[in-house]
Design a protein around this motif. Sequence first.
Motif, short mmCIF file in Angstrom:
data_model
loop_
_atom_site.label_atom_id
_atom_site.label_comp_id
_atom_site.label_asym_id
_atom_site.label_seq_id
_atom_site.Cartn_x
_atom_site.Cartn_y
_atom_site.Cartn_z
N ARG A 71 -11.57 23.77 13.59
CA ARG A 71 -10.67 22.99 14.42
C ARG A 71 -9.22 23.28 14.07
O ARG A 71 -8.84 23.18 12.91
CB ARG A 71 -10.92 21.51 14.18
N PRO A 72 -8.41 23.63 15.05
CA PRO A 72 -6.99 23.80 14.74
C PRO A 72 -6.41 22.44 14.41
O PRO A 72 -6.33 21.56 15.27
CB PRO A 72 -6.41 24.37 16.03
N GLY A 73 -6.05 22.23 13.19
CA GLY A 73 -5.65 20.89 12.78
C GLY A 73 -4.16 20.69 12.83
O GLY A 73 -3.38 21.63 12.73
N LEU A 74 -3.77 19.45 13.03
CA LEU A 74 -2.37 19.07 12.86
C LEU A 74 -2.05 19.22 11.39
O LEU A 74 -1.04 19.78 10.98
CB LEU A 74 -2.17 17.63 13.29
N ILE A 75 -2.96 18.66 10.61
CA ILE A 75 -2.91 18.89 9.17
C ILE A 75 -4.21 19.61 8.88
O ILE A 75 -5.28 19.05 9.00
CB ILE A 75 -2.86 17.56 8.41
N ARG A 76 -4.10 20.88 8.62
CA ARG A 76 -5.28 21.70 8.58
C ARG A 76 -6.04 21.56 7.29
O ARG A 76 -5.45 21.45 6.22
CB ARG A 76 -4.86 23.15 8.76
N ILE A 77 -7.34 21.59 7.44
CA ILE A 77 -8.19 21.64 6.27
C ILE A 77 -8.67 23.07 6.14
O ILE A 77 -9.22 23.63 7.08
CB ILE A 77 -9.41 20.71 6.46
N VAL A 104 -10.97 14.42 3.44
CA VAL A 104 -11.15 13.58 4.62
C VAL A 104 -10.56 14.29 5.82
O VAL A 104 -9.41 14.73 5.78
CB VAL A 104 -10.41 12.23 4.47
N GLN A 105 -11.34 14.42 6.85
CA GLN A 105 -10.76 14.93 8.08
C GLN A 105 -10.97 13.92 9.19
O GLN A 105 -12.08 13.44 9.41
CB GLN A 105 -11.35 16.27 8.50
N VAL A 106 -9.89 13.59 9.84
CA VAL A 106 -9.96 12.68 10.97
C VAL A 106 -9.67 13.50 12.21
O VAL A 106 -8.64 14.18 12.29
CB VAL A 106 -8.91 11.56 10.83
N ALA A 107 -10.59 13.47 13.14
CA ALA A 107 -10.37 14.21 14.37
C ALA A 107 -10.58 13.29 15.55
O ALA A 107 -11.41 12.39 15.51
CB ALA A 107 -11.34 15.39 14.45
N GLY A 108 -9.80 13.50 16.56
CA GLY A 108 -9.94 12.65 17.74
C GLY A 108 -9.37 13.34 18.95
O GLY A 108 -8.77 14.43 18.84
N GLY A 109 -9.56 12.72 20.07
CA GLY A 109 -8.99 13.25 21.29
C GLY A 109 -7.49 13.05 21.31
O GLY A 109 -6.91 12.56 20.34
N PRO A 110 -6.85 13.41 22.40
CA PRO A 110 -5.39 13.26 22.46
C PRO A 110 -4.95 11.82 22.32
O PRO A 110 -3.80 11.54 22.00
CB PRO A 110 -5.04 13.80 23.85
N GLY A 111 -5.87 10.89 22.56
CA GLY A 111 -5.51 9.48 22.48
C GLY A 111 -5.47 8.91 21.08
O GLY A 111 -5.16 7.75 20.89
N MET A 112 -5.79 9.72 20.11
CA MET A 112 -5.80 9.22 18.73
C MET A 112 -4.38 8.84 18.30
O MET A 112 -3.44 9.60 18.50
CB MET A 112 -6.36 10.29 17.80
N THR A 113 -4.23 7.66 17.73
CA THR A 113 -2.90 7.21 17.35
C THR A 113 -2.71 7.28 15.85
O THR A 113 -3.69 7.26 15.08
CB THR A 113 -2.65 5.77 17.80
N ALA A 130 -6.94 16.39 13.03
CA ALA A 130 -7.05 17.36 14.11
C ALA A 130 -7.17 16.64 15.43
O ALA A 130 -7.77 15.57 15.52
CB ALA A 130 -8.25 18.26 13.88
N VAL A 131 -6.56 17.24 16.44
CA VAL A 131 -6.71 16.71 17.78
C VAL A 131 -7.54 17.72 18.57
O VAL A 131 -7.21 18.90 18.62
CB VAL A 131 -5.34 16.49 18.45
N ASP A 132 -8.62 17.26 19.11
CA ASP A 132 -9.53 18.13 19.83
C ASP A 132 -9.84 17.48 21.16
O ASP A 132 -10.43 16.40 21.21
CB ASP A 132 -10.80 18.32 18.99
N GLY A 133 -9.42 18.15 22.22
CA GLY A 133 -9.61 17.59 23.55
C GLY A 133 -11.07 17.30 23.86
O GLY A 133 -11.39 16.38 24.59
#
Lengths: 402, 469
Positions: free
Chosen positions: B209-215, B271-280, B306-309
């Motif tokens: 997953r291309p991460g905002l904060i990459r693991i 810890v990886q948190v991934a969510g759709g674009p709506g993740m706050t 990571a944000v994953d559509g």
Amino acid sequence: MASNNLMIGLEIGTSKICVVVGESRPDGTVKILGVGQTPSRGVRKGEIVDFETAMKCVHEAVVDAEQKSDVMIRSVYVAIAGSHLKSFNNRGCVMLPEDRDEIDEQDVEDVKINAREVSIPAQNAFLHSIIQHYHVDGQNGVLNPIGMLGQKLEADFHIIHGLRTRIQNTIRCVKELPLDVEDVVFGGLASAQVILTQHQKDLGALVIDIGGGTTDYILYADGAVKQSGCIAIGGDHITNDISMGLRIPMARSEKLKIEEGSCVLGNCFPGEMILLKDDSGFAGKEIERETLNTIIHLRLQETFELLKRRLEKEPFINYLGAGICITGGCSLLNGIDHLATEIFEMPAHVAHAQTTSGVTSAVENPQFSTAIGLIKYAQAVQTDRPPRGIGRIFGKFFSGRR
Amino acid sequence: MIQLSKNYSLPERAAEFIPIKIISVGGAGLNALDRIVLDGLERAEVVAINTDVQSLASSVAAHKVQLGRSVTRGLGAGGDPELGYQAAVESADEIREALADARMIFVCAGLGGGTGSGAAPYVAQLAHEAGALVVAFATLPFSFEGKRRNAQAREALTRLNEVANGVICFENDKMGDIVAPQAGIHQAFATADITISQSVRSVVNLIQRPGLIRIGFDDLLAALRSPNGRCLFGFGESDSDNRAHEALTQALKNPLMDRGRMLADAARVLVQVAGGPGMTLSEVEILMQELGRHISEQTQILFGAAVDGRLGDRLSVTIVSSLRADEDFISQQSQPTQSSAPAMPPVWEQPHEISPEIEIESEPMPMEVFQPAEMTPFKESAPSETVPPPRVEPIPAFNKPEPIVSTPHKKPAPIKEEKPSAEKSAQAKQEVLQFEPVTRGRFEKSEPTIVEGEDLDVPTYLRKKIKVK
């Protein structure tokens, strides 16, 4: 003389006792030299319930203020609160003698006395008689009738009175220290002095000072005080509600209220939890944020609605061009301005003392509005008419006591 | 004149594709692989390796390798690791071919049997030699499968640990805990497969997953790096209103996580948190805050977001960590499982499976830290629960609160790492306490504020009869 310019405001609040030392500047501004404060004990709902303890706290606060401002405190202006305070508007009337038609100072004094010739309960005493407007021979809206020609002088006054013994208790508490009491001032009136500008008073504004034990309110319209009063509900009630609702100790509830509390509902994620760390005598607990906010919301909503009902007994609430100013320690609660806006259906905002210079960090906190307002009030009284301040009305208190 | 582009947003980060291969070895590995393929995995190639032609034929994997054409002649290894190893050695070239061109290789195997135990370490070794990074997903057999199988499995696990960069190990016994006792045995095995599949997919996602904060892989290895360690792994996903909380709860519920209690001792947690674009941001904050309660302050957190559509409204949490191996691990293995364990939440099974001494060793922190604070207020009312486990036989003491406990448990109460017995019985006790319906609390002794016939000192919610809980 510097000492003439020194003014000290003392507020014996439910949650804290605070002493503000201020200096009147020739240009009319006030410089805050220092602020002393102690947590208050022995005070409930703005009234002293434990004399000895309260006195000790006042002493501590005064000493604190003396150290911080490097000033010897001899006399103070004291703020008064409590649900016993009542107010009403009354009109006084004097007829000038046949042989004279120029209104002089004596006539103005007479009309004030005349206005106060109304029956208030025997155990009550006048706290303030605040002039609203003069009428000369039916001419409305006269601000200063001295020197005007006329036969009949009428004056509208806003009169604030309260239980004599309770007011005396507060005075005694200070006098035992011993400090001189320059004057006792209704807390809401004092706050309004620094919260509102003259312009706002002319437009019409409502000041709600929500403190620890009481909610003081004062309504200005047309530049004059129209309504005022005090409801014995304050931040303590919120803390108490939280303590009972969530079953956590008072000290914890107070902390929780200050750190996490908000009176806006639906602003947090459902199920969002706040963790209370465990402590001696308190097993940690997790509480839902929405629950906390609901408790706070319900209490404040009720208080505002009660206040609104009170104000609606008279028509002035419809003439508030400048909206509502909320001050006092409780106004620091998140979202309180939104709630007030919603209930009163007019813009409301949180305000703090603004027209001073000096220790600005102290000034910029709504908690000190009343104490700083006292100084502003004192300044107004002293510069206005040094020999005859409103305090003189109280002469009988101070002399009659000993 | 200089033209400035108003478009400040960075070009979409090209999904950097790391070639990943998932190799399954042995029968159990194949089952898991089938599950992985059926669950859908787009970003990795799968290879099935087995000695048994029949099971290979029924596998849904696209790429299959048969081991030991001459050694086993299309049959299984018969539970003999030596045979499995020989078969793998015979087919080494085919395996190498299958492993080629991968930068990262996941080896899935069920340890204990012949092919899994024998061939998997060899495959891992070949993968390592091929220059790929190797992570092994291994399952340990159920205790009822016998000591011999268990011994083989542990031996294989040790070898895997030597050759692989990281090992994520699943204990089937633990999996059994999450399966209802009435459920058939196939379901228990299926659960194991599902858990592995979930883990593999989430680890693949973690890295791809291309991460905002990459693991990165380095983070993953760091989290897994502890000598001969025991892996903690959790994955949760939720799309409810309270998804942050629920996803984490689910992740901690993972059998490998032991309800988050083990995390307290972990040195590093990924810890990886991934969510759709709506993740706050606040959701992530809440989640991390909540997780923070399960780990100690010294723990290093390797955090990724990571944000994953494709996730849509869902929010997923992956937690990877490892514990240093200790006797605890071994002795838990050697304890016989009580497969007839009653329908209690897994937390309560702990005392049945392991002896009290071990529990104290493995959880020294919670015992010391939480006991005084938690227990003192209830000392008089609940003496039997407050007795420290080693003194009495644990079963009656721990069984006692069970019927009361089941009620508060239904609520998705966030899991705590404190001693459950004290905590839960405390809750149960508290519910008995009844406060006076009308009370003024702090203002009891002061003049009441009565306005319009109402005593305003009584909390508003009480007067308006609004339930706050």
